[in-house]
Design a protein around this motif. Structure first.
Motif, PDB file in Angstrom:
ATOM      1  N   MET A   1       0.830  -1.177   0.000  1.00  0.00           N
ATOM      2  CA  MET A   1       0.000   0.000   0.000  1.00  0.00           C
ATOM      3  C   MET A   1       0.880   1.248   0.000  1.00  0.00           C
ATOM      4  O   MET A   1       1.843   1.331   0.753  1.00  0.00           O
ATOM      5  N   LYS A   2       0.567   2.196  -0.851  1.00  0.00           N
ATOM      6  CA  LYS A   2       1.351   3.417  -0.937  1.00  0.00           C
ATOM      7  C   LYS A   2       1.034   4.340   0.239  1.00  0.00           C
ATOM      8  O   LYS A   2      -0.119   4.419   0.675  1.00  0.00           O
ATOM      9  N   PRO A   3       2.061   5.061   0.717  1.00  0.00           N
ATOM     10  CA  PRO A   3       1.781   6.031   1.775  1.00  0.00           C
ATOM     11  C   PRO A   3       0.959   7.193   1.216  1.00  0.00           C
ATOM     12  O   PRO A   3       1.077   7.551   0.041  1.00  0.00           O
ATOM     13  N   LYS A   4       0.122   7.753   2.065  1.00  0.00           N
ATOM     14  CA  LYS A   4      -0.696   8.888   1.630  1.00  0.00           C
ATOM     15  C   LYS A   4       0.181  10.117   1.467  1.00  0.00           C
ATOM     16  O   LYS A   4       1.188  10.283   2.149  1.00  0.00           O
ATOM     17  N   ARG A   5      -0.222  10.965   0.562  1.00  0.00           N
ATOM     18  CA  ARG A   5       0.519  12.206   0.344  1.00  0.00           C
ATOM     19  C   ARG A   5       0.128  13.218   1.417  1.00  0.00           C
ATOM     20  O   ARG A   5      -1.006  13.225   1.894  1.00  0.00           O
ATOM     21  N   SER A   6       1.063  14.102   1.712  1.00  0.00           N
ATOM     22  CA  SER A   6       0.767  15.135   2.701  1.00  0.00           C
ATOM     23  C   SER A   6      -0.139  16.194   2.086  1.00  0.00           C
ATOM     24  O   SER A   6      -0.238  16.332   0.856  1.00  0.00           O
ATOM     25  N   VAL A   7      -0.787  16.953   2.938  1.00  0.00           N
ATOM     26  CA  VAL A   7      -1.666  18.025   2.477  1.00  0.00           C
ATOM     27  C   VAL A   7      -0.864  19.040   1.674  1.00  0.00           C
ATOM     28  O   VAL A   7      -1.322  19.536   0.636  1.00  0.00           O
ATOM     29  N   ASN A   8       0.365  19.331   2.110  1.00  0.00           N
ATOM     30  CA  ASN A   8       1.211  20.282   1.376  1.00  0.00           C
ATOM     31  C   ASN A   8       1.527  19.774  -0.027  1.00  0.00           C
ATOM     32  O   ASN A   8       1.517  20.547  -0.988  1.00  0.00           O
ATOM     33  N   ASP A   9       1.823  18.477  -0.155  1.00  0.00           N
ATOM     34  CA  ASP A   9       2.104  17.898  -1.476  1.00  0.00           C
ATOM     35  C   ASP A   9       0.878  18.000  -2.382  1.00  0.00           C
ATOM     36  O   ASP A   9       0.999  18.349  -3.562  1.00  0.00           O
ATOM     37  N   ILE A  10      -0.275  17.708  -1.822  1.00  0.00           N
ATOM     38  CA  ILE A  10      -1.514  17.790  -2.610  1.00  0.00           C
ATOM     39  C   ILE A  10      -1.792  19.225  -3.016  1.00  0.00           C
ATOM     40  O   ILE A  10      -2.160  19.495  -4.163  1.00  0.00           O
ATOM     41  N   ASP A  11      -1.583  20.176  -2.100  1.00  0.00           N
ATOM     42  CA  ASP A  11      -1.782  21.592  -2.420  1.00  0.00           C
ATOM     43  C   ASP A  11      -0.833  22.052  -3.523  1.00  0.00           C
ATOM     44  O   ASP A  11      -1.229  22.782  -4.430  1.00  0.00           O
ATOM     45  N   LYS A  12       0.422  21.601  -3.448  1.00  0.00           N
ATOM     46  CA  LYS A  12       1.400  21.972  -4.484  1.00  0.00           C
ATOM     47  C   LYS A  12       1.007  21.381  -5.835  1.00  0.00           C
ATOM     48  O   LYS A  12       1.093  22.047  -6.865  1.00  0.00           O
ATOM     49  N   MET A  13       0.589  20.111  -5.820  1.00  0.00           N
ATOM     50  CA  MET A  13       0.148  19.470  -7.065  1.00  0.00           C
ATOM     51  C   MET A  13      -1.060  20.192  -7.643  1.00  0.00           C
ATOM     52  O   MET A  13      -1.134  20.434  -8.853  1.00  0.00           O
ATOM     53  N   ALA A  14      -2.007  20.556  -6.790  1.00  0.00           N
ATOM     54  CA  ALA A  14      -3.207  21.256  -7.244  1.00  0.00           C
ATOM     55  C   ALA A  14      -2.848  22.612  -7.838  1.00  0.00           C
ATOM     56  O   ALA A  14      -3.375  23.001  -8.887  1.00  0.00           O
ATOM     57  N   ALA A  15      -1.951  23.333  -7.187  1.00  0.00           N
ATOM     58  CA  ALA A  15      -1.535  24.644  -7.697  1.00  0.00           C
ATOM     59  C   ALA A  15      -0.835  24.514  -9.040  1.00  0.00           C
ATOM     60  O   ALA A  15      -1.084  25.295  -9.975  1.00  0.00           O
ATOM     61  N   THR A  16       0.027  23.516  -9.162  1.00  0.00           N
ATOM     62  CA  THR A  16       0.744  23.284 -10.422  1.00  0.00           C
ATOM     63  C   THR A  16      -0.222  22.934 -11.548  1.00  0.00           C
ATOM     64  O   THR A  16      -0.124  23.484 -12.654  1.00  0.00           O
ATOM     65  N   GLU A  17      -1.150  22.045 -11.271  1.00  0.00           N
ATOM     66  CA  GLU A  17      -2.119  21.631 -12.295  1.00  0.00           C
ATOM     67  C   GLU A  17      -3.083  22.758 -12.646  1.00  0.00           C
ATOM     68  O   GLU A  17      -3.470  22.909 -13.804  1.00  0.00           O
ATOM     69  N   THR A  18      -3.455  23.552 -11.658  1.00  0.00           N
ATOM     70  CA  THR A  18      -4.330  24.704 -11.926  1.00  0.00           C
ATOM     71  C   THR A  18      -3.620  25.702 -12.829  1.00  0.00           C
ATOM     72  O   THR A  18      -4.199  26.206 -13.801  1.00  0.00           O
ATOM     73  N   ALA A  19      -2.355  25.986 -12.530  1.00  0.00           N
ATOM     74  CA  ALA A  19      -1.577  26.913 -13.360  1.00  0.00           C
ATOM     75  C   ALA A  19      -1.441  26.385 -14.785  1.00  0.00           C
ATOM     76  O   ALA A  19      -1.576  27.143 -15.753  1.00  0.00           O
ATOM     77  N   ALA A  20      -1.196  25.089 -14.927  1.00  0.00           N
ATOM     78  CA  ALA A  20      -1.062  24.492 -16.260  1.00  0.00           C
ATOM     79  C   ALA A  20      -2.385  24.582 -17.025  1.00  0.00           C
ATOM     80  O   ALA A  20      -2.401  24.909 -18.221  1.00  0.00           O
ATOM     81  N   PHE A  21      -3.499  24.312 -16.337  1.00  0.00           N
ATOM     82  CA  PHE A  21      -4.809  24.414 -16.977  1.00  0.00           C
ATOM     83  C   PHE A  21      -5.083  25.841 -17.428  1.00  0.00           C
ATOM     84  O   PHE A  21      -5.536  26.075 -18.555  1.00  0.00           O
ATOM     85  N   LEU A  22      -4.819  26.808 -16.551  1.00  0.00           N
ATOM     86  CA  LEU A  22      -5.078  28.203 -16.903  1.00  0.00           C
ATOM     87  C   LEU A  22      -4.214  28.658 -18.075  1.00  0.00           C
ATOM     88  O   LEU A  22      -4.668  29.421 -18.932  1.00  0.00           O
ATOM     89  N   ARG A  23      -2.991  28.175 -18.131  1.00  0.00           N
ATOM     90  CA  ARG A  23      -2.114  28.510 -19.266  1.00  0.00           C
ATOM     91  C   ARG A  23      -2.700  27.957 -20.568  1.00  0.00           C
ATOM     92  O   ARG A  23      -2.814  28.665 -21.561  1.00  0.00           O
ATOM     93  N   ARG A  24      -3.072  26.672 -20.545  1.00  0.00           N
ATOM     94  CA  ARG A  24      -3.656  26.058 -21.757  1.00  0.00           C
ATOM     95  C   ARG A  24      -4.952  26.751 -22.154  1.00  0.00           C
ATOM     96  O   ARG A  24      -5.179  27.032 -23.344  1.00  0.00           O
TER      97      ARG A  24
END
Length: 61
Positions: free
Chosen positions: A1-24
């Protein structure tokens, strides 16, 4: 079983993906605007307008 990601990691991933979406999305919107301009203006006019806009953007502080 994979360890869960931290809230900070999820927030960073969300911010990165949001920025990429807005750029596209922004690029797609710009392409639509240029296509619309091309339906009723000559290519040279569109190029001139876009060059003027690019110059104004470069001068922003």
């Amino acid at each position: 079983m994979k360890p869960k990601r931290s809230v900070n990691d999820i927030d960073k991933m969300a911010a990165t993906e949001t920025a990429a979406f807005l750029r596209r999305a922004s690029i797609t919107y710009l392409e639509c605007c240029v296509s619309l301009m091309m339906t009723h203006l000559r290519r040279e006019e569109v190029a001139s307008i876009l060059e003027q806009e690019a110059d104004m953007l470069r001068r922003l502080d």
